[in-house]
Enzyme design. Sequence first.
Site, PDB file in Angstrom:
ATOM      1  N   SER A  76     -14.562  -0.783 -13.630  1.00  0.00           N
ATOM      2  CA  SER A  76     -14.077  -2.129 -13.915  1.00  0.00           C
ATOM      3  C   SER A  76     -14.247  -3.057 -12.724  1.00  0.00           C
ATOM      4  CB  SER A  76     -12.608  -2.085 -14.327  1.00  0.00           C
ATOM      5  OG  SER A  76     -11.814  -1.564 -13.285  1.00  0.00           O
ATOM      6  N   HIS A  84      -5.825  -0.096  -4.658  1.00  0.00           N
ATOM      7  CA  HIS A  84      -4.502  -0.524  -5.126  1.00  0.00           C
ATOM      8  C   HIS A  84      -3.795  -1.405  -4.103  1.00  0.00           C
ATOM      9  CE1 HIS A  84      -5.372   2.860  -7.807  1.00  0.00           C
ATOM     10  NE2 HIS A  84      -4.662   2.180  -8.678  1.00  0.00           N
TER      11      HIS A  84
END
EC number: 2.1.1.14
Length: 797
Positions: free
Chosen positions: A471, A733
């Site tokens: 993604s 993250h």
Amino acid sequence: MILVRSLRFCLAINRTTCHPLQFSKMDLCFRTMASHIVGYPRMGPKRELKFALESFWDGKSSAEDLQKVAADLRSSIWKQMSGVGIKYIPSNTFSYYDQVLDTTAMLGAVPSRYNWNGGEIGFDTYFSMARGNASVPAMEMTKWFDTNYHFIVPELGPDVQFSYASHKAVTEYKEAKALGVDTVPVFVGPVSYLLLSKPAKGVEKTFDLLSLLDKILPIYKEVIAELKEAGATWIQFDEATLVKDLEGYQLEAFTKAYSELESACSGLNVIVATYFADVPAEAFKTLTSLPGVAGFTFDLIRGEKTLELIKSSFPSGKYLFAGVVDGRNIWANDLAGSLTVLESLEGIVGKDKLVVSTSCSLLHTAVDLINETKLDDEIKSWLAFAAQKVVEVNALAKALAGHKDEAYFSANAAAQASRKSSPRVTNESVQKAAAALRGSDHRRATNVSARLDAQQKKLNLPILPTTTIGSFPQTIELRRVRREYKAKKISEEEYVKAIKEEIFKVVQLQEELDIDVLVHGEPERNDMVEYFGEQLSGFAFTANGWVQSYGSRCVKPPIIYGDVSRPKAMTVFWSSMAQEMTKRPMKGMLTGPVTILNWSFVRNDQPRFETCYQIALAIKDEVEDLEKAGITVIQIDEAALREGLPLRKAEHAFYLDWAVHSFRITNVGVADTTQIHTHMCYSNFNDIIHSIINMDADVITIENSRSDEKLLSVFREGVKYGAGIGPGVYDIHSPRIPSMEEIADRVNKMLAVLETNILWVNPDCGLKTRKYGEVKPALLNMVTAAKKLRAELASAK
């Protein structure tokens, strides 16, 4: 139809007040029935906390704005439970990020890199530990037992100076009390906290974390003293590690801890909660003998063997909090069956000592079924989200006390019967195809070394090839396009044009960065599981069935209610379009069967492996269609394979056998020249590395950077890996951008234990949650590091 009393509770979800006088006298007389909730979802029915957090992180709102949203959510939850009649209502289960991180804050166990100077820990330090900041990385994040929730792993060592640095638990208890709700403050228990921790960087890996028990117990005592002073009468310690395979010295730590806390807890009723699995016999003995403990919570959904231990050796005079309502799935409780279990337990522990509870925190299920306006009535009647489960707990407690709501139980029985007999649940041809799989191990005919040679001749990749995981950032504009298409505000033609433009932009960016194997960026996908489930039969979808994964990140698990099959191709159109935009290899991107299973709410009327085999056959069809369309690199993500591993070692082999087999089924039919990738997310892979090898993928990309390259220790210890492997070189993250030198250093560590010709260079995970301003420089640094190392390796020859 929705059960009447569930509806009444659901309507309270969005109220800011829920005064007892709103309930009838009959309701009020049941308010003190023995009912208990282990924990409750934090995000809110419409993800209010998520949006408040992200607004605060983006600098668009103040700390006060965030605190107001949080306070409103807590107030709503407490008043809802009180209004329904729950007796033991939890507090301190709310969190701005993670309950383990909250405990780290309470103990003042802040790693030195965050430059915390003491005092009450504020948002700056708290969120830096969770997410990192511009100068330092975040703490490690890993899966919470076998769930899809992630916790922040404490980093401890002999030099940590513990101090009482977050008064959150006491503040929230007082907050609830001011609203007229007396709660049970909930904590991660001291022993489980240490067992879930890791030695900090620079500390010997053999360091005994339990040796810190004497240093943290004084902090727990301080908190307990403040809670007693504030008027608390019950307190709950979650010691979920008791369901794992523990050694004798670890079990002794529980006895030591609660012996030490006994005097501090004098005057309090202490509950020790376990969940997610059976409690082993030795651990059960230790647990039920703990001094100063008034009651014990057991998961009787996933802990069926625990029931036998309770029947044979539960101590007299103690409270049994019986977790008969499933906290991890969305199926309506079989109330008649649960009542039978409870009545048998009542004969063992006594009517006044039995409390009806959830199997675990409701954090792991969706919030409220009333917000689901698009689910059809038949499927809806089979379901119960957190709000409905609270009502189920109370209905069972009332029935146990002799006040059974016959209409409620009757409607529940009708829904149970409907689900068993519904023709939409069963597809005979799918069941036959899945049953036929058991005669073969579905392994590709050629070994991986020969396949890699054939693939290299076709792909002609450089050494240390670069790629990403799948993604790319999902912009506000992109989400708007998908939303408008779903609402039929734009035509299919307009939608395809917008998505095609986004794919072209992503392909162009990767070519400019000189990435070797490209991805199309997945702009058409809302979620890596939901996207596929929407195109498979046997799945249902919610509008607001969100569940927290970590921090503000929520997922909306599909509901697998029936047999699974693939009516038509799911990804070929977009992957083929993307491949036509470039001469470089374009990965076809699929989610694997085990991950679809583990990240869905799975039917509970057949074994999980049977459902997994059905999904594997559907993905196999898709893989073969992608290959026919000319896609030569196909990634089948198994991000959640490790998380489904049972908590007890005796059950590992059976799970790994069918899980790995399911993956191999998906790609057994492809040519040697088709390169099969897989990807795995945050977890501890070292103990299943041989099963990962047994998956027989050509290339595996795997989380590595945030866990201090823990994965590499496997290869240092002599495990031979012959397939391609890409341990992540930076943590996606965190918003932090790694330098080229930092990435090169990581790759050099990998080259010390892995062969040059099998190593890939890639981020830890997909880039969906990041912004382009972070992604572009990070990927540029990654590619530059790979090129620099290629030049160094070439000159060394």
